[in-house]
Design a protein around this motif. Structure first.
Motif, PDB file in Angstrom:
ATOM      1  N   CYS A 295       0.840  -1.639   0.143  1.00  0.00           N
ATOM      2  CA  CYS A 295      -0.185  -0.111   0.104  1.00  0.00           C
ATOM      3  C   CYS A 295       1.106   1.451   0.148  1.00  0.00           C
ATOM      4  CB  CYS A 295      -0.812  -0.234   1.593  1.00  0.00           C
ATOM      5  SG  CYS A 295      -0.070  -0.261   2.809  1.00  0.00           S
ATOM      6  N   ASP A 299      -1.917   5.221   3.581  1.00  0.00           N
ATOM      7  CA  ASP A 299      -2.701   4.675   3.525  1.00  0.00           C
ATOM      8  C   ASP A 299      -2.675   3.830   4.422  1.00  0.00           C
ATOM      9  OD1 ASP A 299      -4.754   4.759   1.624  1.00  0.00           O
ATOM     10  OD2 ASP A 299      -3.624   3.976  -0.012  1.00  0.00           O
ATOM     11  N   PHE A 303      -4.775   2.082   8.645  1.00  0.00           N
ATOM     12  CA  PHE A 303      -5.216   0.820   8.890  1.00  0.00           C
ATOM     13  C   PHE A 303      -5.376   0.749  10.240  1.00  0.00           C
ATOM     14  CE2 PHE A 303      -2.301  -0.926   5.002  1.00  0.00           C
ATOM     15  CZ  PHE A 303      -3.529  -0.747   4.119  1.00  0.00           C
ATOM     16  N   THR A 304      -6.355   0.085  10.660  1.00  0.00           N
ATOM     17  CA  THR A 304      -6.776  -0.216  12.147  1.00  0.00           C
ATOM     18  C   THR A 304      -7.153  -1.743  11.994  1.00  0.00           C
ATOM     19  OG1 THR A 304      -9.510  -0.341  12.074  1.00  0.00           O
ATOM     20  CG2 THR A 304      -7.731   1.991  12.475  1.00  0.00           C
ATOM     21  N   SER A 306      -9.809  -3.269  12.021  1.00  0.00           N
ATOM     22  CA  SER A 306     -10.322  -3.980  11.664  1.00  0.00           C
ATOM     23  C   SER A 306     -10.576  -4.221   9.900  1.00  0.00           C
ATOM     24  CB  SER A 306     -12.180  -2.889  11.543  1.00  0.00           C
ATOM     25  OG  SER A 306     -11.484  -1.691  11.108  1.00  0.00           O
ATOM     26  N   HIS A 307      -9.639  -3.310   9.559  1.00  0.00           N
ATOM     27  CA  HIS A 307      -9.316  -3.645   7.796  1.00  0.00           C
ATOM     28  C   HIS A 307      -8.819  -4.919   7.685  1.00  0.00           C
ATOM     29  CE1 HIS A 307      -9.153   1.214   8.300  1.00  0.00           C
ATOM     30  NE2 HIS A 307      -9.334   0.907   7.227  1.00  0.00           N
ATOM     31  N   LEU A 313      -6.419  -7.784   4.031  1.00  0.00           N
ATOM     32  CA  LEU A 313      -6.064  -6.401   4.057  1.00  0.00           C
ATOM     33  C   LEU A 313      -6.912  -5.591   3.170  1.00  0.00           C
ATOM     34  CD1 LEU A 313      -5.205  -4.175   5.610  1.00  0.00           C
ATOM     35  CD2 LEU A 313      -3.512  -3.697   3.986  1.00  0.00           C
ATOM     36  N   HIS A 314      -8.336  -5.084   3.582  1.00  0.00           N
ATOM     37  CA  HIS A 314      -9.460  -4.480   2.371  1.00  0.00           C
ATOM     38  C   HIS A 314      -9.023  -3.014   3.355  1.00  0.00           C
ATOM     39  CE1 HIS A 314     -12.316  -7.811   2.461  1.00  0.00           C
ATOM     40  NE2 HIS A 314     -11.021  -8.897   1.969  1.00  0.00           N
ATOM     41  N   TYR A 315      -9.433  -2.165   2.018  1.00  0.00           N
ATOM     42  CA  TYR A 315      -8.783  -0.856   1.913  1.00  0.00           C
ATOM     43  C   TYR A 315      -9.408  -0.421   0.589  1.00  0.00           C
ATOM     44  CZ  TYR A 315      -4.359  -0.640  -0.333  1.00  0.00           C
ATOM     45  OH  TYR A 315      -3.668  -1.109  -0.781  1.00  0.00           O
ATOM     46  N   THR A 327     -12.653  -0.894  -3.389  1.00  0.00           N
ATOM     47  CA  THR A 327     -12.166  -1.438  -2.286  1.00  0.00           C
ATOM     48  C   THR A 327     -10.797  -2.593  -3.189  1.00  0.00           C
ATOM     49  OG1 THR A 327     -13.932  -1.898  -0.749  1.00  0.00           O
ATOM     50  CG2 THR A 327     -12.608  -3.240  -0.455  1.00  0.00           C
ATOM     51  N   LYS A 329      -8.099  -5.323  -2.260  1.00  0.00           N
ATOM     52  CA  LYS A 329      -8.179  -6.442  -0.896  1.00  0.00           C
ATOM     53  C   LYS A 329      -6.371  -7.297  -1.263  1.00  0.00           C
ATOM     54  CE  LYS A 329     -13.536  -7.263  -1.178  1.00  0.00           C
ATOM     55  NZ  LYS A 329     -13.760  -8.318  -2.092  1.00  0.00           N
TER      56      LYS A 329
END
Length: 452
Positions: A295, A299, A303-304, A306-307, A313-315, A327, A329
């Motif tokens: 990334c 970004d 990241f937390t 929850s990502h 890894l989703h962002y 998104t 992935k």
């Protein structure tokens, strides 16, 4: 109360020296530069008798009947210096005997110069930039993009002040911005870091004060791309009748061959023992994770926990949120998964500790690579001279090398831009992607073998 004229030894490009003033009153004895520059030929030593009746000497400013450019400047400086002394005296009298320190005199001189600034309306081109930022801003606009426009806004304001030194009536109006002015502004940017030292008034206001270093040609070209974007927007919205970039031709950015960590080098870093410096161990883990997901640094710091969803890894990349949000992935490989698990009990929402400063992270990357012996010599392009240089990898490493490591090694394995772009977030056919690719010896051999 008395004043004493002084002259600096350093000359500017015009061969002029800066005047200083010494303010004395009782035990008060302070000296400061005046930001008034004059040819040394108009500063003479004069004999006089002091108040105590002793013969002495002092510096005085002189004039000339032959009104050359330097003579005219000397007359103006002589008048301004006289006005400055009157101003200093009046400010001190208004203080009614209040105590002063060594900062008082330079601050008073700075205030005097502000009184000389002409009362003119805000330049219309700066107003156009403000309108552009206001009308094109979105909640998802990247901080880097906004800062880029604010930086060029400050530089243009400094350019306007610079032009007003020789032409007080100059205003950076929309109509004034043509291909000739853009060329002149290009030269200004090349020398801006020197001009600020020579003319402190260029950064004397809150809107223009900033640290300015020497700019590379790539940076200057990037600045002109921002200005071109403003003009394209203004022209399309009928805010301007003429786009100077029709005739003004920008240069092309030049980049060297991308350098990145090999998989073996990344593994050597993973296995290096940083137990004696726990903070560097954390930065090592963050960097290795960064190399495994590819990334952008902007970004990474968002990241937390929850990502991470079902081992992926989703962002949504910040750079694309306002234009084409999508998104991304990225499945976590075993290395990245182990690192995430290692910090799963870390208190707080952030994925890792210390994710609060890109500057600290940047310095840490150089430090941990050096300690791990990642010192392979790479050829880099000097951004200022555009000449190749040989440097150890740890010395030129930055946050972006993690993204290049991810992309470069993936492309070397699969040689498919479309597949790699899906994980990196590049647009299909992105020109930027080409900078990350490297046709190495193995790929060259495969290409030749394919036609055997």
């Amino acid at each position: 109360m008395s004043f004493e004229l002084g002259v600096g030894k350093k000359q500017n490009r015009q061969g002029r020296v800066e005047l200083s003033v010494r303010f004395r009153l009782g035990k008060i004895d302070y000296q400061a530069k005046t930001n008034l520059w004059i040819s040394p030929a108009f500063v003479k030593t004069e004999k006089y008798v002091s108040s105590k009746g002793k013969p002495s000497t002092r510096l005085v400013l002189t004039s000339s009947r032959t009104k050359t450019e330097e003579a005219v400047n000397a007359d103006e400086v002589k008048e301004l210096y006289s006005r400055l002394l009157t101003y200093i005296e009046s400010v001190y009298i208004r203080m009614n005997g209040a105590d002063i320190d060594k900062t008082w005199l330079p601050e008073t001189i700075k205030a005097f110069h502000k009184t000389l600034a002409p009362e003119v309306p805000q330049s219309t081109f700066i107003m156009l930039i403000d309108d552009f930022l206001k009308e094109t801003s979105t909640p998802f606009q990247s901080h880097t993009r906004k800062q880029g426009y604010l930086t060029i806004r400050r530089s243009l304001l400094r350019y306007e002040i610079y032009r007003q030194i020789t032409n007080p009536r100059f205003l950076l109006t929309i109509e004034a911005v043509d291909e000739n002015l853009l060329k002149d502004f290009e030269n200004f940017q090349i020398n801006e870091h020197k001009l600020i030292e020579e003319f402190p008034q260029l950064s004397a206001t809150e809107d223009t004060n900033a640290r300015v270093g020497e700019k590379s040609l790539n940076t200057i070209i990037g600045n002109f791309r921002l200005i071109k974007t403003i003009f394209n927007w203004a022209f399309n919205n009928r805010r301007v009748a003429y786009n100077p970039f029709v005739k003004f031709k920008m240069g092309q950015r030049t980049y060297g061959t991308p350098y990145y960590l090999t998989i073996d080098e990344r593994k050597r870093l993973e296995e290096f023992d940083f137990s004696d410096t726990p903070r560097d161990e954390i930065f090592r883990d963050i960097f290795v994770f960064h190399c495994c997901v590819g990334c952008r640094q902007s970004d990474l710091f968002t990241f937390t926990k929850s990502h991470i969803i079902n081992g992926e890894l989703h962002y949504v990349a910040r750079k694309t949120k306002e234009g084409r949000p999508k998104t991304i992935k990225v499945p976590l490989n075993s290395t990245a998964s182990k690192i995430v698990e290692k910090y799963s009990n870390y208190e707080g929402d952030a994925l890792f500790p210390y994710m609060d400063s890109k500057y600290i992270y940047n310095r840490a990357i150089k430090r941990i690579l050096k300690r791990a012996g990642i010192d392979r010599i790479v050829v880099v392009l000097n951004p200022k001279t555009r000449l190749p240089e040989n440097r150890p990898l740890y010395e030129v490493a930055s946050t972006h090398i993690a993204r290049r490591t991810f992309i470069g090694n993936l492309y070397k394995k699969f040689k498919d831009q479309g597949m790699v772009s899906a994980l990196s977030g590049h647009a299909p056919g992105s020109q930027a992607f080409a900078r990350y690719r490297e046709i190495d010896e193995e790929m060259r051999k495969e290409m030749v073998d394919a036609i055997d």
